[in-house]
Motif scaffolding. Structure first.
Motif, PDB file in Angstrom:
ATOM      1  N   GLU A   1      34.197 -45.105  11.972  1.00 55.12           N
ATOM      2  CA  GLU A   1      33.716 -43.942  12.717  1.00 55.12           C
ATOM      3  C   GLU A   1      33.113 -42.911  11.790  1.00 55.12           C
ATOM      4  OE1 GLU A   1      32.778 -41.745  15.992  1.00 55.12           O
ATOM      5  OE2 GLU A   1      33.602 -43.782  15.911  1.00 55.12           O
ATOM      6  N   ARG A   2      33.762 -42.704  10.643  1.00 54.92           N
ATOM      7  CA  ARG A   2      33.234 -41.735   9.678  1.00 54.92           C
ATOM      8  C   ARG A   2      31.885 -42.201   9.125  1.00 54.92           C
ATOM      9  NH1 ARG A   2      37.361 -40.107   5.168  1.00 54.92           N
ATOM     10  NH2 ARG A   2      35.549 -38.796   4.644  1.00 54.92           N
TER      11      ARG A   2
ATOM     12  N   LYS B   1      29.723 -44.030  10.639  1.00 52.46           N
ATOM     13  CA  LYS B   1      28.750 -43.845  11.715  1.00 52.46           C
ATOM     14  C   LYS B   1      28.299 -42.387  11.802  1.00 52.46           C
ATOM     15  CE  LYS B   1      28.118 -44.742  16.638  1.00 52.46           C
ATOM     16  NZ  LYS B   1      28.770 -45.237  17.880  1.00 52.46           N
ATOM     17  N   MET B   2      29.249 -41.454  11.677  1.00 53.48           N
ATOM     18  CA  MET B   2      28.920 -40.021  11.712  1.00 53.48           C
ATOM     19  C   MET B   2      28.043 -39.632  10.524  1.00 53.48           C
ATOM     20  SD  MET B   2      32.582 -38.404  12.883  1.00 53.48           S
ATOM     21  CE  MET B   2      32.000 -36.736  12.637  1.00 53.48           C
TER      22      MET B   2
ATOM     23  N   LYS C   1      25.966 -41.560   8.882  1.00 50.95           N
ATOM     24  CA  LYS C   1      24.619 -42.090   9.116  1.00 50.95           C
ATOM     25  C   LYS C   1      23.839 -41.212  10.079  1.00 50.95           C
ATOM     26  CE  LYS C   1      25.509 -46.990   8.177  1.00 50.95           C
ATOM     27  NZ  LYS C   1      25.531 -48.357   8.742  1.00 50.95           N
ATOM     28  N   SER C   2      24.527 -40.732  11.134  1.00 54.80           N
ATOM     29  CA  SER C   2      23.875 -39.855  12.103  1.00 54.80           C
ATOM     30  C   SER C   2      23.422 -38.552  11.460  1.00 54.80           C
ATOM     31  CB  SER C   2      24.829 -39.564  13.268  1.00 54.80           C
ATOM     32  OG  SER C   2      24.266 -38.665  14.178  1.00 54.80           O
ATOM     33  N   ASP C   3      24.283 -38.001  10.587  1.00 53.77           N
ATOM     34  CA  ASP C   3      23.927 -36.760   9.890  1.00 53.77           C
ATOM     35  C   ASP C   3      22.718 -36.975   8.975  1.00 53.77           C
ATOM     36  OD1 ASP C   3      25.986 -35.477  11.125  1.00 53.77           O
ATOM     37  OD2 ASP C   3      27.379 -35.634   9.431  1.00 53.77           O
TER      38      ASP C   3
ATOM     39  N   VAL D   1      20.285 -39.152   9.382  1.00 54.42           N
ATOM     40  CA  VAL D   1      19.081 -39.264  10.217  1.00 54.42           C
ATOM     41  C   VAL D   1      18.615 -37.887  10.670  1.00 54.42           C
ATOM     42  CG1 VAL D   1      18.192 -40.121  12.414  1.00 54.42           C
ATOM     43  CG2 VAL D   1      19.602 -41.600  10.981  1.00 54.42           C
ATOM     44  N   SER D   2      19.580 -37.034  11.103  1.00 57.71           N
ATOM     45  CA  SER D   2      19.245 -35.689  11.566  1.00 57.71           C
ATOM     46  C   SER D   2      18.630 -34.852  10.447  1.00 57.71           C
ATOM     47  CB  SER D   2      20.492 -35.004  12.110  1.00 57.71           C
ATOM     48  OG  SER D   2      20.221 -33.681  12.505  1.00 57.71           O
TER      49      SER D   2
ATOM     50  N   SER E   1      17.060 -35.986   7.857  1.00 55.67           N
ATOM     51  CA  SER E   1      15.746 -36.541   7.531  1.00 55.67           C
ATOM     52  C   SER E   1      14.687 -36.014   8.486  1.00 55.67           C
ATOM     53  CB  SER E   1      15.794 -38.071   7.599  1.00 55.67           C
ATOM     54  OG  SER E   1      16.698 -38.588   6.632  1.00 55.67           O
ATOM     55  N   GLU E   2      15.046 -35.930   9.779  1.00 57.22           N
ATOM     56  CA  GLU E   2      14.110 -35.403  10.762  1.00 57.22           C
ATOM     57  C   GLU E   2      13.802 -33.942  10.493  1.00 57.22           C
ATOM     58  OE1 GLU E   2      15.433 -38.281  14.522  1.00 57.22           O
ATOM     59  OE2 GLU E   2      16.009 -36.162  14.466  1.00 57.22           O
TER      60      GLU E   2
END
Length: 430
Positions: free
Chosen positions: A68-69, A71-72, A74-76, A78-79, A81-82
């Motif tokens: 879970e960590r 995954k979090m 990776k999401s951070d 991506v955010s 990078s955007e």
């Protein structure tokens, strides 16, 4: 026998000691093997890594929590990078804006950015530059009362506008009488005093009076022809902001045809000229002679007679509004300046060190159709062929005896009195 027994007994004792020593050695080996599995001489780093690994095993999270960590995280990533890409885009846009500003706010480049993507140049003879600037977005909040009047008066979002006070009432009557006779519906008088308001209303003439303005009212009520003429640049701005094209007209003009049928509408300003022939009206190469320069004594210059600031068609574009602002600002600071001179200087002077010229498209009207009084009284009335030509308007701008000449123009072109223009001299008595 007795000696043999002692010998066997000693040998048995030595065998037992050896067996005990072997057992003790094996036991010690097992102990050391347990306590030092990597031997006495293994490196500290290996032992340390072993201890660290053992410690990690003791503190590791459960497998589901670790996933879970990840995954979090990776999401951070991506955010972030955007956001980084968006910031880079904004930096590029700001850099481009800064570059344009440093280039002196190049109008042509900004126009390309506004109108569309940049284009490649075509073959020779096929390339045409932009001539018609886009109109501004109408803003009714500038003057809601005027906006309502223009909705009723204008045709195709364009109209004739004239300023008048009581000093020019007689000429104003000739002015609107001929406009009505021609059948022009879209015209408006900007009244500069209450008397003109009542005069227009009594003659069924569309009229508009501005709200009180201390900066304008004193000149509007008592000012002469030139003083009132200078006000138009401030007043016209609101018409353009509301999105209307204006055919600005002085009062000393006789309308003989509908001018809207003869406009090109391809420039910011389309103006009548003070020129009196093809050269003076449309420009010519004037050679300046300076004998002291010897071989280089002849210097070529380009000349054109000024545009008449008493009759011009102006479209609601940014360059047009900038022109009005420039002229109005200079006239407010230079009280003795002539509005027509300032109008032409701001219109024609090119950019040079310390000065940014106006980037506006212009067109000179046909001087036989939009005729000034010098052309009429100096040339046309003496030429049998030209006398048959019917102009769109005649502007009595070259002569101070305006009212009698206006009436003579009506007699000549409207009532067919062939000698109506003859009594007047080419110029004036002073």
């Amino acid at each position: 026998m007795a000696g043999l027994g002692r010998k066997e007994k000693g040998q048995s004792l030595r065998g037992s000691r050896i067996a005990i020593a072997i057992v003790i050695g094996v036991l010690l080996g097992c102990v050391f093997a347990f306590l030092y599995p990597h031997g006495f001489f293994s490196s500290d780093s290996t032992a340390s890594s072993h201890r660290i690994a053992k410690s990690n095993l003791q503190i590791d999270s459960p497998p589901c929590e670790s996933a879970e960590r990840i995954k979090m995280l990776k999401s951070d990533i991506v955010s972030l990078s955007e956001k980084n890409a968006e910031l880079k885009k904004q930096v590029r846009e700001l850099s481009e804006q800064l570059r344009l500003a440093e280039q002196g706010q190049d109008h042509a480049q900004k126009q390309v950015l506004v109108l569309g993507k940049q284009q490649k140049a075509g073959p020779p003879g096929t390339v045409k530059g932009l001539r018609t600037n886009p109109t501004v977005v109408p803003d009714p909040s500038v003057n809601p009362r005027l906006a309502k009047i223009l909705e009723d008066v204008a045709v195709g979002r364009e109209l004739i506008v004239a300023l008048a006070n009581s000093n020019v009432q007689s000429m104003l009557e000739v002015w609107f009488t001929n406009i009505k006779r021609v059948g022009i519906p879209n015209y408006l008088v900007v009244a500069l005093d209450d008397h003109i308001v009542e005069f227009c209303k009594s003659n069924n003439v569309p009229v508009y009076k501005r709200d009180p303005d201390k900066g304008i009212d004193s000149v509007a009520r008592t000012g002469g022809n030139h003083a009132v003429s200078g006000l138009k640049f401030r007043i016209l701005r609101e018409f353009l902001q509301l999105g209307y094209s204006v055919l600005l007209s002085d009062i000393d003009i006789v309308y003989l045809q509908n001018p809207f049928d003869y406009l090109y509408r391809d420039s910011d300003v389309e103006s009548m000229t003070d020129g009196h022939n093809n050269m003076t009206a449309y420009g010519y190469n004037d050679v300046f002679d300076e004998p002291a320069m010897g071989w280089a004594r002849y210097a070529h210059t380009m000349r054109i007679w000024v545009y008449n600031s008493g009759f011009f068609y102006i479209r609601p574009t940014i360059p047009s509004i900038e022109l009005l602002d420039r002229v109005a600002d200079r006239l407010s600071q230079q009280r003795n300046s002539w509005d027509q001179a300032v109008f032409n200087e701001e219109f024609f002077f090119p950019s040079h060190p310390g000065y940014d010229g106006l980037h506006a498209a212009k067109r000179t009207m046909d001087f036989y159709l939009f005729m000034n009084s010098k052309v009429l009284f100096k040339t046309v009335r003496k030429d049998a062929r030209l006398k048959k030509l019917k102009p769109v308007i005649v502007h009595v701008n070259y002569h101070p005896d305006k009212l009698p000449r206006m009436k003579a123009v009506v007699e000549f072109y409207v009532n067919g009195k062939h000698d109506a223009l003859e009594p007047f001299p080419e110029g004036s008595d002073w």
